[in-house]
Scaffold this motif. Structure first.
Motif, PDB file in Angstrom:
ATOM      1  N   THR A   1       0.851  -1.059  -0.179  1.00 20.96           N
ATOM      2  CA  THR A   1      -0.058   0.181  -0.428  1.00 20.96           C
ATOM      3  C   THR A   1       0.432   1.297   0.432  1.00 20.96           C
ATOM      4  OG1 THR A   1       0.108  -0.075   2.421  1.00 20.96           O
ATOM      5  CG2 THR A   1      -1.879  -0.941   1.375  1.00 20.96           C
ATOM      6  N   ASN A   2       2.300   1.806   0.404  1.00 18.37           N
ATOM      7  CA  ASN A   2       2.497   2.121   0.544  1.00 18.37           C
ATOM      8  C   ASN A   2       4.394   2.550   0.136  1.00 18.37           C
ATOM      9  OD1 ASN A   2       4.549   0.744   2.005  1.00 18.37           O
ATOM     10  ND2 ASN A   2       3.895   1.973   3.787  1.00 18.37           N
ATOM     11  N   SER A   3       4.200   1.733  -0.743  1.00 21.04           N
ATOM     12  CA  SER A   3       5.668   0.559  -1.426  1.00 21.04           C
ATOM     13  C   SER A   3       6.018   1.712  -2.788  1.00 21.04           C
ATOM     14  CB  SER A   3       6.170  -0.487  -2.137  1.00 21.04           C
ATOM     15  OG  SER A   3       4.825  -0.545  -2.991  1.00 21.04           O
ATOM     16  N   LEU A   4       5.133   2.465  -3.414  1.00 25.00           N
ATOM     17  CA  LEU A   4       5.386   3.601  -4.214  1.00 25.00           C
ATOM     18  C   LEU A   4       5.730   5.016  -3.631  1.00 25.00           C
ATOM     19  CD1 LEU A   4       2.143   3.616  -7.316  1.00 25.00           C
ATOM     20  CD2 LEU A   4       5.426   3.143  -7.278  1.00 25.00           C
ATOM     21  N   ASP A   5       5.576   5.095  -2.307  1.00 28.73           N
ATOM     22  CA  ASP A   5       6.044   6.291  -1.550  1.00 28.73           C
ATOM     23  C   ASP A   5       7.575   6.801  -1.195  1.00 28.73           C
ATOM     24  OD1 ASP A   5       4.087   8.563  -2.907  1.00 28.73           O
ATOM     25  OD2 ASP A   5       3.045   6.762  -1.424  1.00 28.73           O
ATOM     26  N   SER A   6       7.909   4.715  -0.771  1.00 25.59           N
ATOM     27  CA  SER A   6       8.667   4.261   0.219  1.00 25.59           C
ATOM     28  C   SER A   6      10.240   4.429   0.134  1.00 25.59           C
ATOM     29  CB  SER A   6       8.315   3.316   0.750  1.00 25.59           C
ATOM     30  OG  SER A   6       7.519   3.390   0.989  1.00 25.59           O
ATOM     31  N   PHE A   7      10.245   4.292  -2.052  1.00 25.06           N
ATOM     32  CA  PHE A   7      11.362   4.083  -2.544  1.00 25.06           C
ATOM     33  C   PHE A   7      12.103   5.085  -3.508  1.00 25.06           C
ATOM     34  CE2 PHE A   7       9.834  -0.146  -1.079  1.00 25.06           C
ATOM     35  CZ  PHE A   7      11.108  -1.158  -0.714  1.00 25.06           C
ATOM     36  N   LYS A   8      13.232   5.265  -3.201  1.00 23.75           N
ATOM     37  CA  LYS A   8      14.421   6.603  -4.100  1.00 23.75           C
ATOM     38  C   LYS A   8      13.949   6.033  -6.092  1.00 23.75           C
ATOM     39  CE  LYS A   8      18.213   8.308  -5.262  1.00 23.75           C
ATOM     40  NZ  LYS A   8      18.077  10.225  -5.781  1.00 23.75           N
ATOM     41  N   GLN A   9      13.756   4.724  -6.436  1.00 23.68           N
ATOM     42  CA  GLN A   9      14.012   4.466  -7.593  1.00 23.68           C
ATOM     43  C   GLN A   9      13.036   3.368  -7.699  1.00 23.68           C
ATOM     44  OE1 GLN A   9      18.690   3.765  -8.791  1.00 23.68           O
ATOM     45  NE2 GLN A   9      18.436   5.764  -8.847  1.00 23.68           N
ATOM     46  N   TYR A  10      12.529   3.078  -9.791  1.00 25.37           N
ATOM     47  CA  TYR A  10      11.923   2.181  -9.755  1.00 25.37           C
ATOM     48  C   TYR A  10      11.520   1.530 -10.210  1.00 25.37           C
ATOM     49  CZ  TYR A  10       9.071   3.891  -5.903  1.00 25.37           C
ATOM     50  OH  TYR A  10       8.038   4.000  -4.724  1.00 25.37           O
ATOM     51  N   PHE A  11      12.048   0.184 -10.888  1.00 25.14           N
ATOM     52  CA  PHE A  11      12.087  -0.704 -12.393  1.00 25.14           C
ATOM     53  C   PHE A  11      10.745  -0.436 -12.598  1.00 25.14           C
ATOM     54  CE2 PHE A  11      15.214  -3.696 -10.269  1.00 25.14           C
ATOM     55  CZ  PHE A  11      16.160  -3.067 -10.467  1.00 25.14           C
ATOM     56  N   VAL A  12      10.648  -0.597 -14.558  1.00 26.35           N
ATOM     57  CA  VAL A  12       9.218  -0.071 -14.920  1.00 26.35           C
ATOM     58  C   VAL A  12       9.156  -1.645 -15.544  1.00 26.35           C
ATOM     59  CG1 VAL A  12       8.007   0.695 -16.896  1.00 26.35           C
ATOM     60  CG2 VAL A  12       9.624   2.400 -16.108  1.00 26.35           C
ATOM     61  N   ASN A  13       7.973  -2.130 -14.983  1.00 30.85           N
ATOM     62  CA  ASN A  13       8.146  -3.923 -15.222  1.00 30.85           C
ATOM     63  C   ASN A  13       6.924  -4.201 -16.649  1.00 30.85           C
ATOM     64  OD1 ASN A  13       7.530  -5.701 -14.850  1.00 30.85           O
ATOM     65  ND2 ASN A  13       5.930  -5.816 -12.935  1.00 30.85           N
ATOM     66  N   PRO A  14       8.133  -4.595 -17.501  1.00 30.40           N
ATOM     67  CA  PRO A  14       7.617  -5.009 -18.850  1.00 30.40           C
ATOM     68  C   PRO A  14       7.296  -6.267 -19.081  1.00 30.40           C
ATOM     69  CG  PRO A  14       9.891  -5.322 -18.291  1.00 30.40           C
ATOM     70  CD  PRO A  14       9.590  -4.770 -16.746  1.00 30.40           C
ATOM     71  N   TYR A  15       6.721  -6.930 -17.788  1.00 30.86           N
ATOM     72  CA  TYR A  15       6.389  -8.452 -17.718  1.00 30.86           C
ATOM     73  C   TYR A  15       5.140  -8.513 -16.857  1.00 30.86           C
ATOM     74  CZ  TYR A  15      11.641  -8.466 -18.248  1.00 30.86           C
ATOM     75  OH  TYR A  15      12.757  -8.652 -18.462  1.00 30.86           O
ATOM     76  N   VAL A  16       4.599  -7.353 -16.574  1.00 33.02           N
ATOM     77  CA  VAL A  16       3.221  -7.071 -15.901  1.00 33.02           C
ATOM     78  C   VAL A  16       2.306  -7.946 -16.904  1.00 33.02           C
ATOM     79  CG1 VAL A  16       2.907  -4.838 -16.528  1.00 33.02           C
ATOM     80  CG2 VAL A  16       2.226  -6.198 -14.264  1.00 33.02           C
ATOM     81  N   ASP A  17       2.583  -8.034 -18.452  1.00 36.67           N
ATOM     82  CA  ASP A  17       1.442  -8.704 -19.060  1.00 36.67           C
ATOM     83  C   ASP A  17       1.925  -7.929 -20.265  1.00 36.67           C
ATOM     84  OD1 ASP A  17       0.853  -5.966 -20.495  1.00 36.67           O
ATOM     85  OD2 ASP A  17      -1.174  -5.943 -18.706  1.00 36.67           O
ATOM     86  N   HIS A  18       1.878  -9.025 -21.704  1.00 36.81           N
ATOM     87  CA  HIS A  18       2.769  -9.148 -22.740  1.00 36.81           C
ATOM     88  C   HIS A  18       2.204  -7.368 -23.081  1.00 36.81           C
ATOM     89  CE1 HIS A  18       2.853 -12.993 -22.252  1.00 36.81           C
ATOM     90  NE2 HIS A  18       1.311 -13.246 -21.775  1.00 36.81           N
ATOM     91  N   HIS A  19       1.241  -6.757 -23.434  1.00 31.67           N
ATOM     92  CA  HIS A  19       0.982  -5.203 -24.012  1.00 31.67           C
ATOM     93  C   HIS A  19       2.177  -4.753 -23.427  1.00 31.67           C
ATOM     94  CE1 HIS A  19      -1.231  -2.097 -24.504  1.00 31.67           C
ATOM     95  NE2 HIS A  19      -1.441  -2.180 -26.365  1.00 31.67           N
ATOM     96  N   ALA A  20       2.620  -4.616 -22.160  1.00 31.26           N
ATOM     97  CA  ALA A  20       3.987  -3.971 -21.615  1.00 31.26           C
ATOM     98  C   ALA A  20       4.806  -4.365 -22.639  1.00 31.26           C
ATOM     99  CB  ALA A  20       3.588  -4.018 -19.623  1.00 31.26           C
ATOM    100  N   HIS A  21       5.555  -5.409 -21.718  1.00 32.58           N
ATOM    101  CA  HIS A  21       6.273  -5.929 -22.706  1.00 32.58           C
ATOM    102  C   HIS A  21       6.604  -5.982 -24.346  1.00 32.58           C
ATOM    103  CE1 HIS A  21       9.429  -8.999 -24.761  1.00 32.58           C
ATOM    104  NE2 HIS A  21       9.610  -9.037 -23.073  1.00 32.58           N
ATOM    105  N   GLU A  22       5.158  -5.667 -24.882  1.00 34.68           N
ATOM    106  CA  GLU A  22       5.481  -5.382 -26.576  1.00 34.68           C
ATOM    107  C   GLU A  22       6.365  -3.493 -26.610  1.00 34.68           C
ATOM    108  OE1 GLU A  22       4.718  -6.139 -29.646  1.00 34.68           O
ATOM    109  OE2 GLU A  22       5.728  -7.542 -28.780  1.00 34.68           O
ATOM    110  N   LEU A  23       5.246  -2.774 -25.714  1.00 36.34           N
ATOM    111  CA  LEU A  23       5.080  -1.249 -25.709  1.00 36.34           C
ATOM    112  C   LEU A  23       6.713  -1.377 -25.201  1.00 36.34           C
ATOM    113  CD1 LEU A  23       2.246   0.199 -23.698  1.00 36.34           C
ATOM    114  CD2 LEU A  23       3.167   0.736 -26.039  1.00 36.34           C
ATOM    115  N   LEU A  24       6.792  -1.964 -24.219  1.00 36.41           N
ATOM    116  CA  LEU A  24       8.629  -1.645 -23.235  1.00 36.41           C
ATOM    117  C   LEU A  24      10.051  -2.223 -24.674  1.00 36.41           C
ATOM    118  CD1 LEU A  24       7.893  -1.085 -20.137  1.00 36.41           C
ATOM    119  CD2 LEU A  24       8.181   0.549 -21.107  1.00 36.41           C
ATOM    120  N   SER A  25       9.806  -3.335 -25.217  1.00 36.92           N
ATOM    121  CA  SER A  25      10.829  -3.698 -26.016  1.00 36.92           C
ATOM    122  C   SER A  25      11.204  -3.180 -27.090  1.00 36.92           C
ATOM    123  CB  SER A  25       9.968  -5.293 -26.667  1.00 36.92           C
ATOM    124  OG  SER A  25       8.732  -5.013 -27.304  1.00 36.92           O
TER     125      SER A  25
END
Length: 934
Positions: free
Chosen positions: A908-932
């Protein structure tokens, strides 16, 4: 400066604000390989091109219309039901709700009671049936989709010893349908009209690059068409119809143990991968193979092993026998587009996991079903392909012992394909994403090897600490539509294929920092290769990338040998990865031939019918349920195709009694009290977001492919103030007023810079309406989607979603550049709409805080882009953007580093708790296509 725009911005921030307000890059999926597949050129086979014919087989002229369907009774389309009400009652209770006989009887009683109440009299006509059994009898009378099961008795026919074991004298039952009849039903399904290919074809992008997608787009279908054209006289213009089959044992759990069933599934190869993966009759159970139940001692005996395998192949051969004449002589069939065509049948790819492949191909466990590589060196690049001809020659020349030890061949088994034309079981083994890649290589191998490495490297106590932290990292991943939340990490007792797929989406970030970089890179290469293999359409460029990742994976996995985690890497399921690329070229995208299709079909073909039985001699009851469901679902599809199911039941019955005009519109004001079917997209979305279906935040969109869109949900939230200053104060965002007025000024005066201190010089007094969600729709045929390949995703911006705040992140288009270079990630803090009094234009907008990339390329270890939240002097700048610039939801994974996760961090709070984040390309296939696109 934006092309064609005369506005000159003073800095990058001003350019970003101006672009998002005036020139939003409208979200589009046309850059995806999947999308381009539908807009590409096709080269159709020159001879077997599926020419429409008349009932006598004479080719029709071009543009000729198909003959009328005529499956429904013109005097009463609801036959054998009296009317729509009777059909809808039966369909709801038997197919939708799967009501028990007692509940159906209760429903019939309510029907009669409602009539008594309406007429104020006990002298009523009553319901069409007096019991559930009468309802079942009517369903049995449906002629559409009728393909009943029959039972064939099988027994051992070899010599019997003096005291034969029970399995030698026992009778076994093969429950089977007429596969020719089933195939005709499937081919005549009008729902597949836009997902059907009557001829093999080669598909190319506008730039000339080859695409592999459906089975008919690949080389195997083309080769079979060449072979048929050369060996069968008069075959010019026929339609080659390969049939895809799948075998997969499944277990239903009972209080006293486990009951196994062995269904055999059947699917026409001419339908698309999307249609085969979707619900409906694209994949149908045509048989249940017998399972010999014997003691463990008997299972080890050579005679029983031979008998069990020979019975297995004899049953499969029997299943295909009705189709044998059509493999040599064309016969006329009805197709989904309504046309008749001359068809030649041929056995197509077989969907099976590795143990099933061993039985199907007649090989020894541990060997490969497709090549001659030895078990100790399965990845031998010089290993030749297995064929029937090679097996026959070796069987003639070698002893059984040599065949077993040197070639992995069982001399006592002749595969069922041996007696059918154009069939080689070794060639027909389809690549299996689920068992070979997802559950096999990823979950059973790589994940377990990482755990073993930690124990070996750090000792038991420290390893347990690290593994616990990995589990906590997994459980702290931010929430996302369709993403399973592992409440206790990855450590739970029973795994399913869906569990493994879910873990793949978040595992890489969780282990980074705890294991050597080479292991992380190994997992990264594997995931990249896996996600390419799972696409619905695969280009030659994607195949080349997959080959690069496969080669790199093979190099990097040596880290597990170097660290002592493994002694060797010669494993059948990992070796299968080497056959994926040739199989893509032969059979198209593996996601249309995956055992996940048969496993999901188990639910409707085995588990649900079993639950509806009384558990005693359940199979016969299950077969009756399957047959009835096929019938009533077929009738439903035909009625829907002919427009008889438009609107709700009450609306349809009102039309029946009050009449309609020549255009199908109600002619009586009495109809105002009845609900017509919701045809407004926004209203339909309101239905989708009712509390009963709140969990379904991502899922298929029925109907054809449409343009991508992001729209606010249908109903605004009434608790928010409507005025701008009051709204800013209510949500605790003092920068909202400035961000809103900047957007408004720029939209009104695109060629002028917003004045400084704009809140002191400009006022907005119209109403603002706040929403808690928006719906993104986009073309994603590799994910769970509708028949047209469309998927729906909910984007939430809610201060109290299930009692906790939730503000999703999204991809926002910034330019036409591919991948992350053309997009930014923003966190949605407010969704709203307003009508500008200046020009009366309604704006749908989002208030966002940006995450900016930290480098020009992805992270070299994980292969993922890294972003960090935009902050200026400790303040997070806000911007209002046009909702049309939003592409879809984005998922961010924390960069955890090499330390342990603090106990206060959660999903619930991890989006406000870190300095940097990975953009997840593996959350679904459409996202992987966008980021590939890098």
């Amino acid at each position: 400066m934006y092309p064609g725009c005369k506005k000159v911005c003073r800095n990058a921030k001003g350019l970003k604000q101006h672009t998002n307000a005036i020139h939003p890059v409208l979200s589009s999926d046309e850059s995806d390989n999947e999308a381009q597949a539908s807009n590409s050129a096709k080269e159709v086979h020159p001879f077997l091109n599926g020419v429409p014919v008349d009932a006598d087989g004479v080719p029709l002229p071009p543009q000729a219309r198909p003959p009328p369907w005529g499956e429904l009774d013109p005097s009463n389309p609801w036959t054998p039901f009296e009317d729509r009400l009777g059909f809808e009652f039966a369909y709801h209770h038997y197919a939708d709700a799967q009501s028990s006989a007692a509940k159906i009887n209760k429903g019939l009683d309510f029907w009669v009671a409602a009539q008594i109440q309406a007429l104020k009299s006990a002298d009523v006509e009553g319901a069409p049936w007096d019991s559930a059994e009468a309802v079942y009898k009517t369903i049995d009378e449906i002629q559409q989709g009728n393909a009943p099961f029959t039972t064939v008795k099988i027994r051992y026919s070899g010599p019997l010893p003096e005291n034969p074991p029970a399995w030698m004298t026992q009778e076994y039952e093969l429950c089977v349908r007429d596969t020719r009849q089933v195939l005709h039903h499937q081919l005549a399904t009008a729902d597949f009209a836009s997902d059907f290919d009557p001829a093999p074809y080669r598909q190319y992008q506008p730039n000339g690059e080859r695409i592999w997608s459906n089975l008919m787009s690949a080389e195997w279908a083309w080769r079979k068409a060449d072979e048929i054209s050369k060996t069968i006289p008069g075959s010019r213009g026929v339609m080659v119809v390969p049939f895809v089959t799948g075998l997969d044992k499944t277990t239903v759990t009972v209080a006293t143990g486990h009951q196994e069933y062995h269904p055999f599934y059947f699917s026409p190869g001419n339908i698309s991968n999307v249609a085969r993966r979707g619900h409906g009759n694209g994949v149908i159970p045509v048989a249940f193979l017998p399972i010999a139940k014997v003691s463990k001692d008997d299972q080890k005996k050579k005679e029983f092993k031979r008998f069990a395998r020979q019975m297995y192949h004899a049953c499969i051969q029997y299943i295909f026998e009705p189709l044998r004449p059509g493999m040599s002589e064309p016969e006329i069939v009805r197709c989904p587009d309504g046309h008749l065509r001359r068809a030649i049948y041929t056995i197509g790819p077989v969907i099976a996991d590795y143990p099933e492949q061993v039985w199907l191909s007649g090989i020894v466990q541990g060997w490969c079903a497709k090549c001659m590589a030895r078990p100790e060196y399965l990845d031998d690049p010089d290993a030749g392909r297995r064929t029937h001809e090679l097996t026959d020659a070796l069987t003639e020349a070698r002893t059984p012992g040599i065949l077993w030890d040197e070639y992995g061949i069982r001399e006592d088994i002749v595969p069922f394909t041996h007696s059918f034309p154009r069939a080689n079981i070794h060639e027909l083994m389809a690549p299996d994403l689920l068992h070979q890649v997802i559950k096999g290589t990823f979950k059973d191998h790589l994940v377990e090897w990482v755990m073993q490495y930690l124990h070996q490297e750090h000792g038991e106590a420290r390893a347990v600490e690290i593994i616990t932290d990995i589990d906590r990292r997994i459980s702290a991943v931010p929430i996302f539509p369709g993403l399973r939340r592992f409440q206790d990490g990855r450590d739970f007792a029973q795994w399913t294929g869906d569990d493994s797929k879910a873990l793949m989406k978040v595992y890489l970030a969780a282990i980074a920092g705890h294991v050597p970089d080479e292991m992380v890179q190994c997992l990264s290469s594997f995931l990249e290769m896996c996600y390419i293999f799972r696409r619905n359409a695969i280009t030659i460029s994607a195949i080349e990338k997959a080959q690069e990742h496969l080669t790199r994976f093979h190099e990097l996995r040596e880290i597990f040998v170097e660290t002592g985690t493994r002694t060797h890497l010669s494993l059948p399921r990992q070796h299968a990865l080497s056959h994926f690329i040739p199989s893509i070229i032969d059979f198209g995208s593996p996601n249309g031939l995956c055992s996940s299709i048969t496993e999901s079909r188990h639910i409707t073909a085995v588990k649900e019918p079993w639950r509806r039985s009384n558990r005693y001699n359940a199979l016969s009851q299950m077969l009756l349920t399957i047959t009835r469901l096929d019938k009533i679902n077929t009738l439903y599809r035909l009625l829907s195709l002919n427009g008889h199911l438009e609107g709700t039941v009450s609306y349809g019955m009102a039309l029946l009694f009050h009449g309609i005009d020549g255009k199908g519109r109600a002619t009586n004001s009495d109809l105002e009290g009845y609900d017509a079917e919701l045809d407004d997209e926004e209203s339909a979305e309101n239905q989708e977001l009712t509390p009963a279906v709140m969990l379904r935040e991502i899922g298929p969109v029925p109907g054809p492919r449409l343009a991508s869109s992001v729209k606010l949900c249908s109903t605004h939230d009434r608790q928010y103030p409507r005025g701008l200053p009051e709204l800013a104060e209510y949500i605790g965002e003092p920068l909202l007023e400035t961000a809103f007025l900047t957007y408004l000024f720029t939209s009104r005066y695109p060629n002028r810079d917003p004045p400084p201190n704009i809140a002191d010089q400009m006022r907005f007094t119209a109403k603002i309406f706040v929403y808690h969600s928006a719906i993104a729709r986009y073309f994603a045929p590799s994910d769970a989607c509708g028949a047209g390949g469309m998927q729906r995703q909910t984007i939430r911006c809610n201060p109290s979603w299930r009692g906790k705040p939730r503000y999703d992140t999204v991809f926002v288009a910034q330019s036409d550049e591919p991948g992350m270079k053309g997009m930014m990630v923003g966190q949605v803090l407010l969704l709203f709409s307003f009508t500008d009094p200046h020009d009366l234009r309604t704006h749908s907008c989002a208030l966002v805080n940006w995450f900016e990339t930290v480098a020009e390329e992805p992270d070299p270890v994980t292969g993922m882009w890294v972003v960090e939240r935009e902050e200026v002097d400790g303040v997070r700048p806000l911007q209002v953007i046009d909702l049309r610039a939003v592409v879809r939801g984005a998922h961010l994974l924390p960069v955890y580093g090499d330390g342990y996760l603090p106990g206060w961090v959660s999903y619930t709070n991890s989006l406000d708790s870190f300095k940097q984040y990975f953009v997840n390309p593996y959350v679904d296939h459409h996202a992987h296509e966008l980021l590939s696109h890098r």
